[in-house]
Design a protein around this motif. Structure first.
Motif, PDB file in Angstrom:
ATOM      1  N   ARG A 131      12.139  -4.340  24.247  1.00 58.28           N
ATOM      2  CA  ARG A 131      11.324  -3.764  23.167  1.00 58.28           C
ATOM      3  C   ARG A 131      11.521  -2.255  23.080  1.00 58.28           C
ATOM      4  NH1 ARG A 131       7.443  -7.782  24.712  1.00 58.28           N
ATOM      5  NH2 ARG A 131       6.440  -6.322  26.117  1.00 58.28           N
ATOM      6  N   ILE A 132      11.634  -1.605  24.227  1.00 53.68           N
ATOM      7  CA  ILE A 132      11.869  -0.154  24.240  1.00 53.68           C
ATOM      8  C   ILE A 132      13.202   0.157  23.574  1.00 53.68           C
ATOM      9  CG2 ILE A 132      12.367   1.832  25.720  1.00 53.68           C
ATOM     10  CD1 ILE A 132      10.228   0.708  27.666  1.00 53.68           C
ATOM     11  N   LEU A 133      14.248  -0.571  23.948  1.00 51.14           N
ATOM     12  CA  LEU A 133      15.556  -0.347  23.338  1.00 51.14           C
ATOM     13  C   LEU A 133      15.529  -0.605  21.835  1.00 51.14           C
ATOM     14  CD1 LEU A 133      17.894  -1.878  26.064  1.00 51.14           C
ATOM     15  CD2 LEU A 133      17.601   0.542  25.475  1.00 51.14           C
ATOM     16  N   LYS A 134      14.840  -1.658  21.424  1.00 53.73           N
ATOM     17  CA  LYS A 134      14.727  -1.969  19.988  1.00 53.73           C
ATOM     18  C   LYS A 134      13.982  -0.850  19.266  1.00 53.73           C
ATOM     19  CE  LYS A 134      12.968  -5.397  16.710  1.00 53.73           C
ATOM     20  NZ  LYS A 134      12.585  -4.380  15.758  1.00 53.73           N
ATOM     21  N   ASP A 135      12.886  -0.358  19.869  1.00 49.10           N
ATOM     22  CA  ASP A 135      12.121   0.720  19.247  1.00 49.10           C
ATOM     23  C   ASP A 135      12.969   1.986  19.093  1.00 49.10           C
ATOM     24  OD1 ASP A 135       9.961  -0.948  19.037  1.00 49.10           O
ATOM     25  OD2 ASP A 135       8.858  -0.081  20.714  1.00 49.10           O
ATOM     26  N   ILE A 136      13.811   2.268  20.083  1.00 45.78           N
ATOM     27  CA  ILE A 136      14.695   3.436  19.996  1.00 45.78           C
ATOM     28  C   ILE A 136      15.701   3.239  18.865  1.00 45.78           C
ATOM     29  CG2 ILE A 136      16.539   4.726  21.160  1.00 45.78           C
ATOM     30  CD1 ILE A 136      14.970   4.173  23.810  1.00 45.78           C
ATOM     31  N   ARG A 137      16.315   2.045  18.825  1.00 47.59           N
ATOM     32  CA  ARG A 137      17.298   1.762  17.768  1.00 47.59           C
ATOM     33  C   ARG A 137      16.669   1.838  16.375  1.00 47.59           C
ATOM     34  NH1 ARG A 137      19.392  -1.827  21.618  1.00 47.59           N
ATOM     35  NH2 ARG A 137      18.125  -3.574  20.942  1.00 47.59           N
ATOM     36  N   ASP A 138      15.426   1.373  16.231  1.00 42.15           N
ATOM     37  CA  ASP A 138      14.778   1.293  14.923  1.00 42.15           C
ATOM     38  C   ASP A 138      14.082   2.584  14.489  1.00 42.15           C
ATOM     39  OD1 ASP A 138      15.611  -1.317  14.903  1.00 42.15           O
ATOM     40  OD2 ASP A 138      13.630  -2.171  15.312  1.00 42.15           O
ATOM     41  N   PHE A 139      13.971   3.555  15.385  1.00 41.85           N
ATOM     42  CA  PHE A 139      13.229   4.775  15.054  1.00 41.85           C
ATOM     43  C   PHE A 139      14.038   5.634  14.074  1.00 41.85           C
ATOM     44  CE2 PHE A 139      11.658   9.113  15.850  1.00 41.85           C
ATOM     45  CZ  PHE A 139      10.306   8.901  15.640  1.00 41.85           C
ATOM     46  N   PRO A 140      13.497   5.909  12.884  1.00 38.96           N
ATOM     47  CA  PRO A 140      14.231   6.691  11.868  1.00 38.96           C
ATOM     48  C   PRO A 140      14.107   8.194  12.133  1.00 38.96           C
ATOM     49  CG  PRO A 140      12.134   5.977  10.982  1.00 38.96           C
ATOM     50  CD  PRO A 140      12.235   5.398  12.379  1.00 38.96           C
ATOM     51  N   ILE A 141      14.792   8.684  13.116  1.00 39.96           N
ATOM     52  CA  ILE A 141      14.618  10.058  13.601  1.00 39.96           C
ATOM     53  C   ILE A 141      14.871  11.107  12.520  1.00 39.96           C
ATOM     54  CG2 ILE A 141      16.972  10.338  14.497  1.00 39.96           C
ATOM     55  CD1 ILE A 141      15.627  11.739  16.947  1.00 39.96           C
ATOM     56  N   LEU A 142      15.822  10.853  11.639  1.00 37.85           N
ATOM     57  CA  LEU A 142      16.139  11.844  10.607  1.00 37.85           C
ATOM     58  C   LEU A 142      15.060  11.937   9.524  1.00 37.85           C
ATOM     59  CD1 LEU A 142      19.962  11.185  10.217  1.00 37.85           C
ATOM     60  CD2 LEU A 142      18.820  13.008  11.503  1.00 37.85           C
ATOM     61  N   GLN A 143      14.180  10.955   9.480  1.00 38.61           N
ATOM     62  CA  GLN A 143      13.112  10.962   8.483  1.00 38.61           C
ATOM     63  C   GLN A 143      11.770  11.371   9.085  1.00 38.61           C
ATOM     64  OE1 GLN A 143      13.568   6.910   7.494  1.00 38.61           O
ATOM     65  NE2 GLN A 143      15.399   7.251   6.280  1.00 38.61           N
ATOM     66  N   LYS A 144      11.766  11.792  10.324  1.00 39.13           N
ATOM     67  CA  LYS A 144      10.524  12.135  11.019  1.00 39.13           C
ATOM     68  C   LYS A 144      10.437  13.636  11.252  1.00 39.13           C
ATOM     69  CE  LYS A 144       9.026   7.960  11.539  1.00 39.13           C
ATOM     70  NZ  LYS A 144       7.812   7.521  10.911  1.00 39.13           N
ATOM     71  N   THR A 145       9.200  14.098  11.399  1.00 40.50           N
ATOM     72  CA  THR A 145       8.968  15.506  11.728  1.00 40.50           C
ATOM     73  C   THR A 145       9.214  15.714  13.221  1.00 40.50           C
ATOM     74  OG1 THR A 145       6.644  15.222  12.310  1.00 40.50           O
ATOM     75  CG2 THR A 145       7.156  15.614   9.961  1.00 40.50           C
ATOM     76  N   PRO A 146       9.420  16.953  13.634  1.00 43.29           N
ATOM     77  CA  PRO A 146       9.581  17.205  15.071  1.00 43.29           C
ATOM     78  C   PRO A 146       8.390  16.699  15.897  1.00 43.29           C
ATOM     79  CG  PRO A 146      10.299  19.116  13.830  1.00 43.29           C
ATOM     80  CD  PRO A 146       9.686  18.161  12.841  1.00 43.29           C
ATOM     81  N   LEU A 147       7.178  16.799  15.344  1.00 42.54           N
ATOM     82  CA  LEU A 147       6.005  16.309  16.072  1.00 42.54           C
ATOM     83  C   LEU A 147       6.045  14.787  16.207  1.00 42.54           C
ATOM     84  CD1 LEU A 147       3.363  16.889  17.494  1.00 42.54           C
ATOM     85  CD2 LEU A 147       2.211  16.800  15.281  1.00 42.54           C
TER      86      LEU A 147
END
Length: 165
Positions: A131-147
Motif C-alpha cells: 500500500r505504501i508503494l502504491k501510494d507513492i506511485r499514485d501521489f501526483p507530486i507535480l500537482q501538489k503544494t510543497p506543504l
C-alpha cells in the motif's frame, strides 16, 4: 468530544471525521465506509479501557480533507462541516463491516508480526508495504503544494516507522 460520544455516533450510513491536531481521525464504521469507498490509510485496532472495547482508527493530514471529501461526493447525500467535525451522510451503507473489523489485526505494543513461509520467517506486514508503494506511485507530486508533499512524506515516514517496530 469524548471517545465514548464519538463511538456512539457511528452508524452504517454516515462517516464522521474528527479533527485532532493537524489530522482528521475516523473510528470504526466511519473508517470502514471511508476505506471501502475512497482510500485505506493505515488502520489501527486497539483495546481502549475507557470504552471497554476494541476500536479501529485511521487518519490523514488536514491538507487532504478536501480531496478526500471530493472523492466521496458520488456516495454522499449531505455534508455537515464544523471546525472540529465533518459529518457525511451516505446514500447507503455497505455490508461487511463486522467481517472487516474482525480481519484487522490487533496492535500489540512491542511485538512484531511474524509469518512463517516454509522455513524462512517473514517479518512485518507485506500488505502495508504494498500500500505504501502504491501510494507513492499514485501521489501526483507535480500537482501538489510543497506543504502537501511534506505532509505526505511525514505520513509515509510514520507508516514505515510503524512497520519497523
Amino acid at each position: 468530544m469524548l471517545l465514548k460520544e464519538k463511538l456512539s455516533r457511528e452508524t452504517g450510513n454516515r462517516i464522521h471525521f474528527y479533527r485532532e491536531g493537524m489530522f482528521w481521525k475516523l473510528y470504526n464504521q466511519s473508517a470502514f465506509n471511508f476505506s471501502q469507498r475512497v482510500k485505506q490509510y493505515l488502520l489501527k485496532k486497539k483495546y481502549i479501557k475507557e470504552v471497554k472495547s476494541w476500536i479501529v482508527t485511521m487518519g490523514f493530514p488536514d491538507v487532504v480533507l478536501k480531496e478526500n471529501l471530493e472523492r466521496l461526493r458520488e456516495y454522499t447525500l449531505s455534508v455537515n462541516v464544523s471546525e472540529k467535525v465533518v459529518e457525511v451522510e451516505l446514500k447507503e451503507g455497505l455490508p461487511g463491516y463486522q467481517e472487516w473489523f474482525e480481519e484487522i489485526k490487533e496492535e500489540v505494543k512491542g511485538v512484531r508480526e511474524v509469518k512463517e513461509e516454509g522455513t524462512v520467517p517473514v517479518v512485518g506486514n507485506e500488505d502495508e508495504k504494498e500500500r505504501i508503494l502504491k501510494d507513492i506511485r499514485d501521489f501526483p507530486i507535480l500537482q501538489k503544494t510543497p506543504l502537501d508533499v511534506q505532509m505526505f512524506f511525514i505520513e509515509l515516514q510514520n507508516r514505515v516507522v510503524k512497520l519497523d517496530k
